[in-house]
Motif scaffolding. Sequence first.
Motif, PDB file in Angstrom:
ATOM      1  N   ALA A  42       0.827  -1.201   0.000  1.00  0.00           N
ATOM      2  CA  ALA A  42       0.000   0.000   0.000  1.00  0.00           C
ATOM      3  C   ALA A  42       0.865   1.256   0.000  1.00  0.00           C
ATOM      4  CB  ALA A  42      -0.927  -0.003   1.221  1.00  0.00           C
ATOM      5  N   ALA A  43       1.946   1.242   0.776  1.00  0.00           N
ATOM      6  CA  ALA A  43       2.844   2.399   0.816  1.00  0.00           C
ATOM      7  C   ALA A  43       3.482   2.628  -0.545  1.00  0.00           C
ATOM      8  CB  ALA A  43       3.923   2.173   1.877  1.00  0.00           C
ATOM      9  N   ALA A  44       3.887   1.546  -1.217  1.00  0.00           N
ATOM     10  CA  ALA A  44       4.505   1.671  -2.535  1.00  0.00           C
ATOM     11  C   ALA A  44       3.525   2.278  -3.544  1.00  0.00           C
ATOM     12  CB  ALA A  44       4.994   0.310  -3.014  1.00  0.00           C
ATOM     13  N   ALA A  45       2.245   1.876  -3.447  1.00  0.00           N
ATOM     14  CA  ALA A  45       1.245   2.384  -4.382  1.00  0.00           C
ATOM     15  C   ALA A  45       0.935   3.860  -4.140  1.00  0.00           C
ATOM     16  CB  ALA A  45      -0.031   1.552  -4.278  1.00  0.00           C
ATOM     17  N   LEU A  46       1.104   4.325  -2.885  1.00  0.00           N
ATOM     18  CA  LEU A  46       0.735   5.693  -2.527  1.00  0.00           C
ATOM     19  C   LEU A  46       1.891   6.687  -2.612  1.00  0.00           C
ATOM     20  CD1 LEU A  46      -1.439   4.906   0.627  1.00  0.00           C
ATOM     21  CD2 LEU A  46      -2.283   5.890  -1.517  1.00  0.00           C
ATOM     22  N   VAL A  47       3.108   6.189  -2.733  1.00  0.00           N
ATOM     23  CA  VAL A  47       4.256   7.057  -2.578  1.00  0.00           C
ATOM     24  C   VAL A  47       4.301   8.198  -3.600  1.00  0.00           C
ATOM     25  CG1 VAL A  47       5.851   5.705  -4.030  1.00  0.00           C
ATOM     26  CG2 VAL A  47       6.737   7.050  -2.096  1.00  0.00           C
ATOM     27  N   ASP A  48       3.786   7.964  -4.796  1.00  0.00           N
ATOM     28  CA  ASP A  48       3.821   9.015  -5.825  1.00  0.00           C
ATOM     29  C   ASP A  48       2.633   9.970  -5.725  1.00  0.00           C
ATOM     30  OD1 ASP A  48       6.239   8.239  -6.976  1.00  0.00           O
ATOM     31  OD2 ASP A  48       5.245   6.691  -8.174  1.00  0.00           O
ATOM     32  N   ARG A  49       1.447   9.403  -5.547  1.00  0.00           N
ATOM     33  CA  ARG A  49       0.256  10.252  -5.588  1.00  0.00           C
ATOM     34  C   ARG A  49      -0.164  10.812  -4.234  1.00  0.00           C
ATOM     35  NH1 ARG A  49      -2.331   5.064  -6.188  1.00  0.00           N
ATOM     36  NH2 ARG A  49      -3.961   4.712  -4.622  1.00  0.00           N
ATOM     37  N   ASP A  50       0.220  10.201  -3.142  1.00  0.00           N
ATOM     38  CA  ASP A  50      -0.181  10.701  -1.827  1.00  0.00           C
ATOM     39  C   ASP A  50       0.946  10.409  -0.824  1.00  0.00           C
ATOM     40  OD1 ASP A  50      -1.403  11.525   0.478  1.00  0.00           O
ATOM     41  OD2 ASP A  50      -3.325  10.537   0.049  1.00  0.00           O
ATOM     42  N   PRO A  51       2.035  11.183  -0.903  1.00  0.00           N
ATOM     43  CA  PRO A  51       3.195  10.916  -0.030  1.00  0.00           C
ATOM     44  C   PRO A  51       2.864  10.935   1.458  1.00  0.00           C
ATOM     45  CG  PRO A  51       3.757  12.469  -1.765  1.00  0.00           C
ATOM     46  CD  PRO A  51       2.280  12.303  -1.820  1.00  0.00           C
TER      47      PRO A  51
END
Length: 381
Positions: A208-217
């Motif tokens: 989940a963190a990997a998926a969010l790192v670009d769009r919602d740091p």
Amino acid sequence: MSQGPRSGLDAVSAALLAMSRHLEVRDVLKTIVASARELLDAEYAALGVPDDHGGFAQFVVDGVSEEQWKAIGPLPRQHGILAAMLQKSEPERLADVREDPRFEGWPDAHPDMSDFLGLPIRYGDETLGALFLANKTCPKPEGGCGFTADDEELLALLAQHAAIALTNARLYERSRELTIAEERSRLAHELHDAVSQKLFSLRLTAQAAAALVDRDPSRAKGELHQVATLAAEAADELRAAVVELRPAALDEDGLVATLRTHTQVLHRAHSAQVTFESNGVRALPASQEEAMLRVAQEALHNALRHSGAERVTVLLDKRGAGAVLRVIDDGTGFDPKAIRRAGRHLGLVSMRDRASGVGGRLTVESEPGKGTTIEMEVPGG
């Protein structure tokens, strides 16, 4: 029987009771040797338990310092007088063991011995070990042995009771081994379930963190904090299970040697200087030795991981019939009261529980900037 100040029914009774008091084989062996040496007023005593390969599985001595014993070297083989005692059923009494044709010498660091009394410890048809004494501390007749026929009779009585005590201890340990095997199986199942769940959650959170790192740091940062929390919980689950398993080194080498080895390993693995000193400590009941080892490991872990210490010293000293352990570091220290208020214990609760569980006590001395001393005292057996 004229054995000097320790002779008489009271002394014999005390020795026999001491042998029957312990359930661990190693404790029984040490008690047999110490009792025989004291009761028969000898300078040295030893007991060897044979293995199946021409050597000894265990060899316990009394009257020889730890430094002397290390200098002597490897355990003896079954040869000479020792082999004779394992192969025959009657006692062996010699005026000078060095003049016996079966004598094959001993290592350079071995203490000099002359008059000798030994016999096998037998239970039924099985030879459990060889018990011997050397250098009777009394005036000796010209060319004769200081040990007497009365000594021989008394040692034979001790050996009979030693055989019963050893057999009972072996049965206890076999029973305990079965219990440990069952406990290991239970721990394996619990460990698998608990840690597998933690690792599964850890994996999902990391994804989940990997998926969010670009769009919602910001959210990704929160997920990464959760990853760290789950990883710490998984490590705690592993550690809690592992520390419940009794280390084999204690049964093989005893507390002093196990602590020395452990500190040597830590000294090599860390930048801090880790040292160990011991003075006059004899064998303790197995439960107390295990508790002391666990407290030392916990205290060393705290000192090396959290305190920033440059020097950590482990001291193990005799105190009365028991022993006192100190782990001293020159690290940052802490306020024990503040630690309790904050809900962070650095393992102190666990250490106190281990100490009280074996009739001992634990004290903690520390101040910010002044290092920490963990002290554990046990009463002995």
